[in-house]
Design a protein around this motif. Structure first.
Motif: not given
Lengths: 132, 756
Positions: A119-128, A39-40
């Motif tokens: 992955l979902g957690s990373i992406l949600s923060m990253l994109l935000c 995921a990372l």
């Protein structure tokens, strides 16, 4: 970011990194790797993609909302625990089936859940953050 | 949110969900009916699954007469309310959510009355509290609804904590949690030194839930909710949970002067206070809410009694009240739905346009007033008998019952006469009858009110007696009959009706007087609640502004300082004993890596440009990852490297947006020194801890266990991953839950910052 070198390299890299992430996910049971590391890796790939092409392109590429992905991961993790009680064993007990030379089991599903949740957690923060 | 004047008689399409979901309560009702004959014969259905045996907590359920009576009331009302809501709620948004809450609530309520274990009962009890919060605040876009929902939650939830305390005290005193066993050791409970503590804790829980004075005010305020909710929660079910608990604990805890005296006084007081206030408001729903308080008070009063007679009075009135109150709430909702108002001053003459609803209300109010031939009459007779025979304060009990019953009669007349009789207002002439889904409930319950009044013997043999037998050891039969002959209760009944008529005649001056008195009260319980809440919030606000002042620098300093102080104070005396150096047995490359990490750290600390600092941070991370690799932990090295990479991306996303470092004012010298002191003390402590760890021999038994078990039990050679996804997968599940929740919170924080 307007860098033609980075853009060109990213196109090549992202695909490779994602494939590598899947590889790391699947080999995790025997060799270094696993859902979290994968995921990372995939998160880094998408981060690269977001830096060069913008967060909207990433959202379009992954199709579902990142938080939905994270929740799906959690649900998969929970679901992987259920065959145990169904077989009269404690929750989350690994259940294995032999399919020819390879054995498939609930831990694989669980690992997939870990992968999606992280992955979902990373992406949600990253994109935000990127959109900010 | 919904149309003012609904003119269609047809069931709208959007309510099929409601119609369909009414099958759940109907099915449960039918199931209970199937079990009914066996229960009447004295059979008790039980199931028992272990849950947490060490806590004496089991999924234990039992269906006896008392549970059956409550269960029938809950499922029947649940069915009619769902059916009713399928039309009434048309036009509301989030209907799916509404039905989920409603049925969740119904199941929780059934859980309360069917559990055979106090701790299990408490879990369902809390579930009803939470679900009622969601239901009262269903119109959450209105501030009033939110406030009243919060009030209900705080009061009933706070009472729930007392109840839990009482249960845990009972448990700590060594009493079993199963009702049957607890009842068997009733004498020991009553003789126990802590009995007053058990009783008071449980009583506070009961009083908050069942709206007893001084915790009563949340109940009329909860009328903010849409009417089906009021009908279900605040008439027939939730507020009766406290009464149920009193009855259920009756064999184990009743029989002391403390129990009887307190309950009679509190119940009588609540009955009087509720009944007096019921003549005040103009809003029909508030009127009904106060009459509910009266009913709850009377029920508490009779739950205080020791005799079969008193308990028979309680269970009979419970049924009487459930039937007429649910019917009236639903009918008032119908009036509101069709006319757009519940104001008594604006309603009148509805008999002509809503004849069927008027008929149902007639049945319900006559039962409420206790006219002969109606079930309410039977209930009133047995109430007077019970009150006269009360062991403590019989005079007070009788007077309280008499006065509140007389007031009920007057209120029943108001509810029946004001909206339905008289001339039809101009705007109201357009009103038409509600569809059948909204008529069925009041009609059936109105008819039952008459039917039960005509065949009281059957009701008493099939419903009341099994319920009372379940909680009272004496098998004394008290049959409800239609006519007892001329005796004191009958005279009291006649007195009630005449008094009621008198109060109805003088209702306007009485209402004015009451409102004046209520206005001039210098002390009210709602006021006390509000002051307490405001003070608490002010205090919390001050406290928060101190500990959450928004400076990351201070947060970090505090965390590190606490760590240094806590570890240091324990660790300092041992410091001389540990080795000053540790032999490095790693390859030569390790030494180089350590120097690289040190240099990178120095770069981070001294950098004058953000990008350089970020680069230095990356160097530290990569160096640490390589150290893991060199010392034979490829798995951790891989993860560490990836984590460091992603952290770097996140850090640069945030830091590069901040104003450039070279333009920022350099921190003061003293602050730099303080930071340096903190950082190096923390570093020193960790370093000494690590040195000490190296001195103790490594316990490899766990490693051996996983090395041998990994392939055999979990089909994997990578021990780390096997531990993560198999051996300790429950931990991992918790961890990913934390990760997802943290991300969710983070996203919301970022979005909110963006909106500002």
């Amino acid at each position: 970011m307007q860098s033609i070198i980075l853009k060109t390299a990213t196109r090549l890299m992202v695909g490779l990194m994602l494939i590598f992430a899947v590889y790391v996910l699947l080999r995790g049971h025997h060799e270094p790797g696993g859902g979290f590391a994968a995921a990372l890796l995939a998160g880094t790939a998408f981060a690269l993609f977001a830096i060069t092409e913008g967060p909207d392109q990433v959202r379009r590429a992954i199709r579902i909302r990142p938080l939905t992905m994270a929740m799906t991961g959690l649900a998969l993790g929970l679901a992987a625990g259920l065959p145990g009680p169904a077989a009269g064993k404690p929750f989350l007990t690994g259940i294995w089936w032999q399919a020819g030379p390879i054995s498939v089991g609930t831990p694989l599903v669980f690992d997939l859940g870990v992968f999606l949740a992280v992955l979902g957690s990373i992406l949600s923060m990253l994109l935000c953050l990127e959109e900010n | 949110m919904r149309s003012e004047l609904s003119q269609t008689g047809k069931v709208p399409d959007c309510c099929r969900a409601g119609l369909f979901s009414s099958l759940l309560p109907l099915g449960l009702f039918v199931l209970l009916c199937l079990a009914w004959p066996r229960v009447v014969q004295g059979h008790m259905f039980t199931v028992h699954w272990n849950w947490v045996p060490s806590l004496d907590l089991a999924l234990a359920f039992r269906l006896d007469g008392l549970g059956l009576l409550f269960g029938l009331i809950i499922t029947m009302t649940g069915f009619f309310v769902t059916l009713y809501a399928s039309t009434y709620m048309a036009g509301y948004t989030q209907l799916g959510r509404f039905f989920v809450y409603l049925h969740g609530f119904m199941l929780a309520m059934l859980g309360i009355v069917l559990s055979d274990n106090l701790l299990l009962l408490f879990i369902f009890w809390e579930a009803t509290t939470v679900l009622s919060f969601l239901l009262i605040g269903f119109d959450h876009d209105q501030a009033g609804a939110r406030e009243n929902a919060r009030q209900a939650l705080l009061i009933t939830g706070g009472g729930g904590l007392f109840l839990l305390m009482g249960i845990l005290l009972l448990k700590a005193a060594g009493f079993p949690m199963t009702f049957g066993l607890l009842a068997a050791s009733g004498n020991l409970v009553r003789a126990h030194a802590l009995y007053p503590a058990f009783f008071i804790c449980i009583l506070v829980g009961v009083m908050t839930k069942s709206g007893q004075v001084p915790f009563h005010f949340w109940l009329p305020n909860a009328m903010r909710a849409p009417t089906p909710i009021s009908a279900f929660l605040h008439a027939a079910t939730m507020v009766k949970a406290g009464i149920y608990l009193l009855l259920r604990l009756h064999p184990a805890m009743a029989g002391t002067p403390l129990w009887t005296g307190t309950l009679v006084l509190i119940g009588g007081g609540t009955a009087l206070w509720g009944a007096i206030q019921a003549i005040g408001p103009c809003d029909l729903k508030r009127v009904l809410a106060y009459t509910t308080l009266m009913a709850l008070g009377v029920l508490t009063l009779f739950a205080g009694g020791q005799t079969v007679l008193s308990l028979t009075a309680a269970t009979t009135f419970l049924m009487v009240h459930a039937l007429y109150k649910a019917a009236l709430f639903l009918a008032v909702g119908s009036i509101d739905h069709q006319t757009g108002t519940r104001d008594l001053n604006r309603l009148g003459g509805l008999m002509k346009c809503m004849p069927l609803t008027a008929l149902a209300v007639t049945g319900a109010t006559l039962s409420m007033a206790g006219f002969p031939l109606f079930f309410g009459f039977i209930g009133k007779e047995i109430m007077y008998k019970g009150a006269l025979a009360q062991e403590m304060f019989p005079v007070f009990a009788t007077i309280a019952t008499l006065v509140s019953n007389a007031l009920m009669t007057a209120v029943a007349a108001v509810i029946l006469i004001t909206p339905f009789a008289g001339p039809l207002g101009g705007k109201l002439s357009l009103v038409c009858e509600v569809p059948w889904t909204m008529r069925l409930g009041p009609a059936v319950m109105g008819v039952l009110g008459v039917m039960f009044g005509i065949i009281p013997e059957w009701v008493s043999a099939h419903l009341i007696e099994p319920a009372v037998f379940a909680i009272h050891p004496d098998r004394e039969e008290i049959r409800l009959v239609f006519f007892h002959g001329i005796n004191l209760p009958l005279l009291l009944s006649i007195l009630t009706l005449s008094l009621g008529a008198l109060i109805y005649g003088f209702r306007s001056p009485l209402r004015q007087g009451l409102l004046t008195v209520l206005d001039r009260l210098w002390f009210t319980f709602p006021g006390l609640y509000q002051t307490g809440l405001d003070r608490f919030l002010t205090l919390a606000g001050r406290f928060t502004s101190i500990i959450q002042n928004g400076s990351l620098h201070i947060y970090l300093s505090v965390i590190i300082l606490v760590m240094i102080a806590a570890v240091g104070s324990v660790w300092l005396p041992h410091l001389p004993g540990i080795a000053k150096t540790a032999p490095l047995s790693g390859p030569w490359i390790a030494a180089g890596l350590f120097n690289f990490i040190l240099i990178s750290t120095a770069v981070v600390v001294t950098a004058r440009h953000r990008i350089l600092a970020i680069g230095g941070l990356g160097g530290v991370g990569a160096g640490v990852a390589l150290v893991f690799l060199v010392f034979g932990a490829p798995d951790i090295a891989l993860t560490q490297l990836l984590v460091e990479t992603l952290t770097l991306i996140f850090v640069s996303l945030i830091l590069l947006r901040l104003p450039p470092l070279e333009k920022a004012k350099p921190p003061s010298r003293s602050r730099t020194l303080r930071n340096a002191g903190l950082a190096s003390s923390a570093g020193l402590i960790i370093a000494t801890l690590l040195l000490a760890t190296l001195q103790t021999p490594l316990d490899r038994s766990l490693t051996a266990f996983f090395e041998t078990g990994s392939m055999v039990a979990a089909h994997g050679r990578n021990i780390v991953n096997v531990i993560l996804v198999d051996f300790r997968s429950f931990d991992t599940l918790g961890e990913i839950t934390v990760v997802v929740l943290a991300a969710w919170a983070g996203v919301n924080l970022i979005r909110r910052a963006k909106e500002r």
